[in-house]
Design a protein around this motif. Structure first.
Motif, PDB file in Angstrom:
ATOM      1  N   LYS A   1       0.835  -1.197   0.000  1.00 40.48           N
ATOM      2  CA  LYS A   1       0.000   0.000   0.000  1.00 40.48           C
ATOM      3  C   LYS A   1       0.873   1.251   0.000  1.00 40.48           C
ATOM      4  N   SER A   2       0.781   2.024  -1.069  1.00 47.54           N
ATOM      5  CA  SER A   2       1.577   3.248  -1.127  1.00 47.54           C
ATOM      6  C   SER A   2       1.008   4.273  -0.158  1.00 47.54           C
ATOM      7  N   GLY A   3       1.844   5.219   0.218  1.00 53.00           N
ATOM      8  CA  GLY A   3       1.434   6.290   1.124  1.00 53.00           C
ATOM      9  C   GLY A   3       2.142   6.255   2.454  1.00 53.00           C
ATOM     10  N   VAL A   4       2.575   5.063   2.899  1.00 52.35           N
ATOM     11  CA  VAL A   4       3.234   4.968   4.191  1.00 52.35           C
ATOM     12  C   VAL A   4       4.594   5.671   4.164  1.00 52.35           C
ATOM     13  N   GLU A   5       5.147   5.832   2.964  1.00 54.86           N
ATOM     14  CA  GLU A   5       6.412   6.560   2.841  1.00 54.86           C
ATOM     15  C   GLU A   5       6.257   8.046   3.180  1.00 54.86           C
ATOM     16  N   LYS A   6       5.024   8.525   3.240  1.00 52.33           N
ATOM     17  CA  LYS A   6       4.778   9.935   3.578  1.00 52.33           C
ATOM     18  C   LYS A   6       4.764  10.184   5.078  1.00 52.33           C
ATOM     19  N   GLY A   7       4.804   9.134   5.870  1.00 51.02           N
ATOM     20  CA  GLY A   7       4.726   9.275   7.318  1.00 51.02           C
ATOM     21  C   GLY A   7       5.735  10.243   7.919  1.00 51.02           C
ATOM     22  N   PRO A   8       7.041  10.118   7.605  1.00 53.09           N
ATOM     23  CA  PRO A   8       8.020  11.032   8.203  1.00 53.09           C
ATOM     24  C   PRO A   8       7.738  12.496   7.881  1.00 53.09           C
ATOM     25  N   LYS A   9       7.414  12.787   6.636  1.00 54.60           N
ATOM     26  CA  LYS A   9       7.143  14.172   6.231  1.00 54.60           C
ATOM     27  C   LYS A   9       5.958  14.737   7.009  1.00 54.60           C
ATOM     28  N   TYR A  10       4.904  13.945   7.148  1.00 55.92           N
ATOM     29  CA  TYR A  10       3.719  14.422   7.848  1.00 55.92           C
ATOM     30  C   TYR A  10       4.007  14.660   9.329  1.00 55.92           C
ATOM     31  N   MET A  11       4.761  13.773   9.959  1.00 56.32           N
ATOM     32  CA  MET A  11       5.065  13.952  11.380  1.00 56.32           C
ATOM     33  C   MET A  11       5.935  15.185  11.612  1.00 56.32           C
ATOM     34  N   LEU A  12       6.895  15.386  10.732  1.00 60.82           N
ATOM     35  CA  LEU A  12       7.751  16.570  10.880  1.00 60.82           C
ATOM     36  C   LEU A  12       6.987  17.848  10.580  1.00 60.82           C
ATOM     37  N   SER A  13       6.058  17.786   9.636  1.00 56.58           N
ATOM     38  CA  SER A  13       5.293  18.994   9.290  1.00 56.58           C
ATOM     39  C   SER A  13       4.351  19.391  10.412  1.00 56.58           C
ATOM     40  N   GLN A  14       4.049  18.470  11.327  1.00 57.99           N
ATOM     41  CA  GLN A  14       3.203  18.819  12.463  1.00 57.99           C
ATOM     42  C   GLN A  14       4.009  19.436  13.607  1.00 57.99           C
ATOM     43  N   GLY A  15       5.293  19.655  13.390  1.00 56.66           N
ATOM     44  CA  GLY A  15       6.106  20.353  14.384  1.00 56.66           C
ATOM     45  C   GLY A  15       6.846  19.453  15.345  1.00 56.66           C
ATOM     46  N   LEU A  16       7.028  18.180  14.982  1.00 54.97           N
ATOM     47  CA  LEU A  16       7.671  17.247  15.903  1.00 54.97           C
ATOM     48  C   LEU A  16       9.083  17.689  16.281  1.00 54.97           C
ATOM     49  N   GLU A  17       9.870  18.118  15.307  1.00 59.77           N
ATOM     50  CA  GLU A  17      11.244  18.531  15.606  1.00 59.77           C
ATOM     51  C   GLU A  17      11.252  19.692  16.592  1.00 59.77           C
ATOM     52  N   GLU A  18      10.422  20.692  16.367  1.00 64.23           N
ATOM     53  CA  GLU A  18      10.365  21.853  17.246  1.00 64.23           C
ATOM     54  C   GLU A  18       9.907  21.456  18.647  1.00 64.23           C
ATOM     55  N   ASN A  19       8.919  20.560  18.711  1.00 64.70           N
ATOM     56  CA  ASN A  19       8.433  20.091  20.018  1.00 64.70           C
ATOM     57  C   ASN A  19       9.545  19.425  20.818  1.00 64.70           C
ATOM     58  N   LEU A  20      10.348  18.612  20.163  1.00 66.72           N
ATOM     59  CA  LEU A  20      11.416  17.898  20.855  1.00 66.72           C
ATOM     60  C   LEU A  20      12.553  18.840  21.249  1.00 66.72           C
ATOM     61  N   LYS A  21      12.782  19.873  20.466  1.00 63.42           N
ATOM     62  CA  LYS A  21      13.765  20.892  20.856  1.00 63.42           C
ATOM     63  C   LYS A  21      13.314  21.619  22.112  1.00 63.42           C
ATOM     64  N   GLU A  22      12.019  21.877  22.222  1.00 61.19           N
ATOM     65  CA  GLU A  22      11.482  22.562  23.397  1.00 61.19           C
ATOM     66  C   GLU A  22      11.690  21.746  24.666  1.00 61.19           C
ATOM     67  N   ILE A  23      11.655  20.421  24.523  1.00 62.66           N
ATOM     68  CA  ILE A  23      11.887  19.561  25.687  1.00 62.66           C
ATOM     69  C   ILE A  23      13.350  19.606  26.107  1.00 62.66           C
ATOM     70  N   GLY A  24      14.239  19.920  25.193  1.00 59.15           N
ATOM     71  CA  GLY A  24      15.649  20.030  25.541  1.00 59.15           C
ATOM     72  C   GLY A  24      16.595  19.200  24.708  1.00 59.15           C
ATOM     73  N   TRP A  25      16.113  18.597  23.619  1.00 63.73           N
ATOM     74  CA  TRP A  25      16.965  17.766  22.781  1.00 63.73           C
ATOM     75  C   TRP A  25      17.739  18.607  21.772  1.00 63.73           C
ATOM     76  N   ASP A  26      18.980  18.219  21.542  1.00 64.98           N
ATOM     77  CA  ASP A  26      19.822  18.795  20.494  1.00 64.98           C
ATOM     78  C   ASP A  26      19.718  17.875  19.284  1.00 64.98           C
ATOM     79  N   ILE A  27      19.083  18.360  18.210  1.00 58.58           N
ATOM     80  CA  ILE A  27      18.598  17.475  17.149  1.00 58.58           C
ATOM     81  C   ILE A  27      19.380  17.627  15.847  1.00 58.58           C
ATOM     82  N   THR A  28      19.662  16.472  15.225  1.00 57.43           N
ATOM     83  CA  THR A  28      20.103  16.464  13.832  1.00 57.43           C
ATOM     84  C   THR A  28      19.082  15.660  13.029  1.00 57.43           C
ATOM     85  N   LEU A  29      18.786  16.130  11.824  1.00 56.27           N
ATOM     86  CA  LEU A  29      17.883  15.415  10.925  1.00 56.27           C
ATOM     87  C   LEU A  29      18.711  14.611   9.940  1.00 56.27           C
ATOM     88  N   GLU A  30      18.409  13.329   9.823  1.00 55.40           N
ATOM     89  CA  GLU A  30      19.156  12.437   8.944  1.00 55.40           C
ATOM     90  C   GLU A  30      18.227  11.891   7.867  1.00 55.40           C
TER      91      GLU A  30
END
Length: 332
Positions: free
Chosen positions: A37-66
């Motif tokens: 089933k196509s579409g599952v490859e869009k999962g990372p983009k959708y999660m990041l577009s909802q602000g996941l990286e920013e949310n985790l930075k607010e908690i105190g994580w130093d983040i790199t995107l790979e």
């Protein structure tokens, strides 16, 4: 549905004792080749577009995107080799083998640098690479597999031929060399039966039940959660991984279909009667409290399978909330 939010605490409480300086690597694994089933490859983009990286930075994580995967190459292989990329009953073994080996190499490096590795899938076949990589860095690692399905079919037992139903058999070295496609012979297969525990099972194939029983693998189905409660099940699972009060690094590979489709409707193989959303979040909150968590997969969010925008929002919000709770966000 309103975005799931919680009160933010600092990442130093809980303390992730295996991780250096709050370093977090978010690995994007946009891959759908382990199932049909196509579409599952869009999962990372959708999660990041909802602000996941920013949310985790607010908690105190130093983040790199790979982004170790070449999406264009994967798409070309899927189109070009749709018919020829088969081995016995299995579909796309060459593509799955190449993709997971790339993930393995990247994640091994990140985990050995003592970064927390958060991998956003993609279908669950990616765990062949993610778990192998984390285990290279932490040989005594215990694995919690959170899923409605056991994903331990061998190449002999799989009916569908979809490799997202087989990753655990590769991780445990259950496929004989003569039965294994060349592209997947790289998998170390070092995971021992006493180092994996399942939580949330409710749709297990007959052949998988036999494998679990024959190998003595500890598995907690929804029956056990109903009987004992989610907290007791988590405590029993951790005791199985590190007996007699022992401690050690833990990886969690979390398929969102472990959560009931009432809360996570946009996923490829939904099964009714799963975890409530609170149970699903509490599970990773408890893992965060241990301080032993070193890596997390979140897989099988498929926005293309949503009936409407609310289904997309519910599923992606749940995936993001799982990540935040595992990485230290608390209710108070």
């Amino acid at each position: 549905m309103t975005k799931i939010t919680t009160q933010v605490e600092t990442v130093n409480d809980p303390h992730y004792k295996y991780i250096k300086n709050n370093q977090l690597a978010i690995v994007q694994a946009p891959f759908c080749g382990g199932q049909g089933k196509s579409g599952v490859e869009k999962g990372p983009k959708y999660m990041l577009s909802q602000g996941l990286e920013e949310n985790l930075k607010e908690i105190g994580w130093d983040i790199t995107l790979e982004s170790p995967l070449n999406e264009k190459h994967i798409q070309e292989m899927m189109e070009r080799d749709a018919i020829t990329d088969q081995f016995k009953n299995t579909k796309r073994p060459k593509l799955v083998g190449e993709t997971t080996q790339t993930l393995y190499q990247s994640i091994t490096t990140l985990a050995k640098e003592r970064k927390f590795v958060l991998t956003l899938g993609g279908d669950h076949s990616i765990a062949i690479g993610t778990v192998s990589g984390v285990q290279d860095a932490y040989p005594d690692m215990g694995l919690l597999w959170i899923d409605a399905h056991a994903d331990i079919n061998t190449l002999e037992s799989t009916d569908s031929g979809n490799l997202h139903g087989c990753p655990v058999s590769f991780l445990m070295g259950l496929n004989k060399d003569s039965e294994c496609p060349p592209s997947l012979k790289w998998v170390p297969g070092n995971l021992k039966p006493n180092k994996i525990v399942y939580i949330g099972l409710r749709d297990v194939d007959t052949a998988e039940k036999k494998i679990l029983k024959d190998l003595g693998i500890k598995a907690f189905s929804m029956y056990h959660i109903d009987r004992f409660g989610i907290n007791k099940v988590i405590e029993m699972a951790l005791e199985c991984l590190h007996p007699n009060g022992g401690r050690g690094p833990i990886m969690c590979s979390y398929d969102v279909d472990a959560v009931d489709p009432l809360y996570v409707p946009a996923t490829g193989t939904p099964v009714r009667g799963g975890l409530t959303l609170r149970e699903g979040l509490f599970l990773v909150e408890r893992l965060a409290e241990t301080g032993d968590l070193v890596a997390l997969d979140i897989v099988e969010c498929n926005p293309a399978l949503a009936v409407n925008d609310i289904h997309v929002s519910d599923t992606i919000s749940a995936g993001c909330a799982i990540a935040r709770c595992a990485l230290g966000e608390t209710l108070l």
